[in-house]
Design a protein around this motif. Structure first.
Motif, short mmCIF file in Angstrom:
data_model
loop_
_atom_site.label_atom_id
_atom_site.label_comp_id
_atom_site.label_asym_id
_atom_site.label_seq_id
_atom_site.Cartn_x
_atom_site.Cartn_y
_atom_site.Cartn_z
N UNK B 93 0.85 -1.20 0.00
CA UNK B 93 0.00 0.00 0.00
C UNK B 93 0.89 1.25 0.00
N UNK B 94 0.52 2.18 -0.84
CA UNK B 94 1.26 3.44 -0.95
C UNK B 94 1.23 4.19 0.38
N UNK B 95 2.39 4.65 0.84
CA UNK B 95 2.47 5.32 2.13
C UNK B 95 2.89 6.78 1.98
N UNK B 96 2.07 7.67 2.51
CA UNK B 96 2.40 9.10 2.42
C UNK B 96 3.69 9.45 3.18
N UNK B 97 3.94 8.91 4.38
CA UNK B 97 5.19 9.28 5.06
C UNK B 97 6.41 8.89 4.23
N UNK B 98 6.35 7.70 3.59
CA UNK B 98 7.47 7.26 2.77
C UNK B 98 7.63 8.15 1.55
N UNK B 99 6.53 8.58 0.98
CA UNK B 99 6.55 9.46 -0.19
C UNK B 99 7.17 10.80 0.20
N UNK B 100 6.75 11.31 1.37
CA UNK B 100 7.31 12.58 1.85
C UNK B 100 8.81 12.43 2.10
N UNK B 101 9.25 11.26 2.56
CA UNK B 101 10.68 11.05 2.84
C UNK B 101 11.49 11.00 1.56
N UNK B 102 10.83 10.80 0.43
CA UNK B 102 11.53 10.86 -0.85
C UNK B 102 11.44 12.25 -1.47
N UNK B 103 10.87 13.20 -0.74
CA UNK B 103 10.79 14.56 -1.24
C UNK B 103 9.49 14.89 -1.94
N UNK B 104 8.59 13.93 -2.03
CA UNK B 104 7.29 14.18 -2.67
C UNK B 104 6.41 15.02 -1.76
N UNK B 105 5.28 15.47 -2.28
CA UNK B 105 4.34 16.27 -1.48
C UNK B 105 3.02 15.52 -1.41
N UNK B 106 2.92 14.52 -0.50
CA UNK B 106 1.68 13.74 -0.45
C UNK B 106 0.48 14.59 -0.03
N UNK B 107 0.73 15.72 0.63
CA UNK B 107 -0.39 16.58 1.05
C UNK B 107 -1.15 17.13 -0.15
#
Lengths: 499, 264
Positions: B93-107
């Motif tokens: 499952x896609x995880x927002x914290x992990x995405x944010x840790x890669x520099x993405x903006x899950x918000x």
């Protein structure tokens, strides 16, 4: 038939009498008092100084007439549940014309009981009475001993104040020995008019139901509903589409006049053989632009399992907007920013309409340290951007995985020491040699969610997480479920994948 | 019956692409940018294959990084990440914290989990027509017969028209002919070890398998630098991050913590 209710003040704190004061001719006078104050002999109209002399511990607050008016208006709007014709009688009354609607609530008594319960639930005490005329009902509610038995007798027993004349006229009536409405009604109308003015006669006749005075009901917003009826059933696709565009344009005009935008649109197609097709769409932002709504309906129709069959044609098409929101006219920004926000909302609406609202999600943080509960996927059509996610600290490698398995996948692990990190593990039938690791990051169970969880060892198993890189460079998040003193042979799971 | 396109066109307000033609986005490494002719092009389809199915997460991480690079020119835009249900089942499952840790903006980002391949591709085309998005990432697991040359061409045209770049993730597939501008193969690579033998920044072995009218067949070992929002050469990065051996405890931060933990 009319029914009236007068709203009392909100319940004061139980320990002290509460009075509300207003400045009248330079003196602070009591505008309203609560039941405790009334029991102490304090009445509206007294000066505050007199009231304080009677009882020094009064709780005093200023009267806020605007707020009272606003509140009364809200109560009146609520009363529309019982009758479409409701009028506000300032400062504290509401009149409902319940003729023809009372049977829906079990008659007068049933309606009164329901109203009393509703108002009691929000802390309001009400006095209610029903009479043939609005004025009679108001007078009974304000002055009669409740409940009213025989309406005619009760009206005749009312004091002359119930006529609602000015102070001077009321005093004159009392001085003439006319104390009740009954006294007044037994005199000839002409002599009353001669002595106390024509107003007194009119008020009396209205009170007794001899003269009709219509009430001025609150204006209610007309439901947003448009329809087209056809003399001949229409089956041609182009004609139906044209009619639908026409309906949407009409709805857009109505919305624009009221400064609203639709959030939900319901289209009903009535087939000539009696069948009915109902299609509903929802938008994330309020809109009154026909084009995106039309596109959404097109998506909706395209997504139907059972395609629309016009058969011998539709003879009536209606459009109803049950949910609307205020929408001011917007001006596009010079760089087109406004338009772009609209374009994105449009995309979200379209995908959500086609595939269901849960398909497209926005990830929202949850206040939990358990990794699989740290986020919630909300339908994008309901959750508005941007959502705040904390920025990770600079210079750190990713500490949380990009993908998480839910439920975690069991792995076979060989560790060098029993409570140490894994040395090698087997996942999906492949053996991985661990090259680097970091950990453990210990994540305790949420003991407060368990009965008796505060006792040691009963709050659930602790997880020891390791960030692991194998010899091929793949990075995993693995945990041991349970410490060795919690469980004899704890299992290992692979929970997530790092990039 | 459909309520139809001809009429729709007559009353539709066409949302013209107000996106200014953004130049190619630099990925942070001179030789890589040079091979791409200045950087990765906006408004094109870029395919990212995983070298093996176990490299799926690395391929996704590379795509997330590339999406950050592509969004640098206009950081306020949302990234749409589309997957299908198979991806959620097999890949996690896609995880927002992990995405944010890669520099993405899950918000600001959106995640769509589509029921099947057809719905996924249709949603991808619709998303690419929306010029308000910063980038679209589409995960296509398995061979996916629906993604043929026609579908690929359709995606490429939509991307070209709106200027929105599409990163097509193929974690578990062999390369097939397509209309993509570039095709990458990504494998996980051993990271530069942090103090205390901890795994370091995400590191990838990346091969440019194919490029329309450009050089191809070149490989790099890249490390993703979230703080600079760029890739860097993994061979050089060791010197950049390795800390002095004896730093005062006050500013060692997590590195010190790592050492302590390891010592304990």
């Amino acid at each position: 038939m009319g029914s009236a209710a007068t709203g009392g003040q909100l319940d004061a704190p139980p320990d002290a009498p509460l009075v509300l004061v207003a400045k009248v001719k330079g003196a602070l006078r009591l505008g309203a008092v609560d039941a405790h104050a009334r029991a102490l002999g304090i009445a509206p109209g007294q000066t505050l100084a007199d009231a304080r002399a009677l009882h020094p511990d009064l709780v005093v607050a200023d009267m806020d007439e605007d707020a009272d008016r606003h509140w009364l208006r809200r109560l009146a709007e609520h009363c529309i549940a019982w009758s479409p014709r409701v009028t506000v009688i300032p400062p504290d009354g509401v009149t409902l014309d319940i003729a023809g609607s009372e049977h829906l609530f079990g008659g007068e008594a049933g309606l009164a009981a329901q109203a009393e319960e509703t108002f009691a639930a929000i802390g309001m005490r009400v006095r209610m009475a029903a009479a043939c005329t609005a004025q009679g009902a108001q007078a009974l509610a304000r002055h009669a001993r409740l409940p009213v038995g025989d309406e005619r007798q009760a009206l005749r027993a009312l004091p002359v104040q119930a006529l609602g004349l000015d102070e001077e006229a009321t005093l004159a009536l009392r001085r003439a020995g006319l104390k009740t409405i009954g006294d007044l009604a037994s005199r000839a109308a002409a002599s009353i008019a001669a002595r106390f003015g024509a107003d007194a006669v009119t008020a009396l006749r209205r009170l007794l139901g001899e003269e009709h005075a219509p009430i001025d009901p609150l204006a209610q917003p007309e439901p947003l509903h448009c329809e087209r009826r056809f003399a001949e059933p229409v089956a041609l696709q182009a004609s139906i589409a044209a009619c639908f565009v026409d309906l949407l344009r009409e709805a857009a005009r109505m919305l624009e006049q009221r400064g609203l935008g639709g959030r939900r649109f319901v289209l009903t197609l009535f087939r000539s053989d009696g069948a009915r097709h109902r299609l509903a769409i929802e938008t994330g932002l309020p809109t009154r632009d026909p084009a995106p709504v039309l596109r959404l309906f097109d998506e909706r129709i395209g997504a139907l399992a059972d395609p629309l069959d016009p058969g011998f044609g539709y003879d009536r098409i209606t459009l109803f907007l049950p949910v609307t929101e205020p929408l001011a006219a917007s001006q596009p920004a010079l760089d087109g920013g406004e338009q772009e926000a609209g374009a994105l909302a449009d995309l979200i609406d379209r995908l959500s309409t086609r595939l269901g609202p849960g398909t497209l999600c926005r990830l929202v943080p949850q206040d939990s340290h358990i990794p699989e509960q740290a986020q919630l996927a909300l339908p994008a059509i309901h959750a508005r951007a941007p959502v705040h996610w904390p920025t990770p600290p600079a210079g750190e490698p990713p500490l949380r995985p990009l993908f998480l398995f839910d439920p975690p996948q069991p792995v076979e692990v060989i560790a060098e020491v029993p409570d140490g990190p894994p040395h090698r593990f087997r996942w999906r039938r492949k053996l991985h040699e661990v090259r680097l690791y970091e950990g453990p990051e210990r994540i305790a169970a949420e003991w407060w969610r368990r009965k008796g969880g505060e006792d040691p060892g009963k709050g659930g198993l602790t997880r020891d997480y390791y960030r692991i890189e194998d010899v091929r460079g793949r990075r995993y998040w693995i945990f041991r479920h349970g410490l060795y003193d919690e469980k004899p042979d704890p299992k290992w799971y692979l929970h997530g994948l790092f990039a | 019956m459909r309520i139809v396109p001809a009429l729709m066109r007559s009353c539709a307000v066409s949302v013209e692409s107000s996106r200014q033609a953004l130049g190619p986005a630099s990925l942070g490494i001179a030789s890589l940018d040079a091979a791409l002719g200045g950087g990765l092009a906006q408004g094109r389809v870029h395919e990212v294959y995983a070298a093996e199915s176990d490299d799926a997460a690395s391929a996704a991480g590379f795509a997330a990084g590339v999406a950050v690079c592509l969004g640098t020119a206009d950081p306020g835009r949302s990234v749409l990440w589309l997957r299908d249900q198979r991806a959620a089942r097999v890949g996690g499952v896609m995880q927002a914290p992990g995405w944010a840790e890669l520099g993405g903006a899950p918000g600001r980002g959106l995640v769509g989990v589509m029921p099947d391949a057809m719905a996924l591709l249709r949603a991808a085309v619709d998303a690419l027509r929306c010029a308000a998005l910063g980038a679209v990432i589409v995960e296509c697991w398995g061979a996916m017969r629906e993604l043929d040359l026609t579908a690929s061409r359709r995606l490429a045209l939509a991307a070209e028209k709106s200027g929105v770049p599409l990163l097509l993730l193929r974690p578990d597939a062999a390369p097939v002919p397509s209309a993509a501008q570039t095709r990458w193969q990504v494998a996980a690579a051993p990271s530069c070890t942090l103090p205390g033998n901890a795994p370091g920044m995400p590191t990838f072995d990346v091969t440019l398998l194919r490029q329309r009218s450009g050089p191809c067949g070149i490989s790099w070992r890249l490390e993703w630098d979230r703080d600079r929002r760029l890739f860097r050469d993994a061979a050089l990065s060791g010197a950049v991050v390795s800390p002095a051996a004896h730093r005062p405890a006050a500013d060692t931060g997590r590195d010190g913590e790592r050492r302590d933990r390891r010592a304990a």
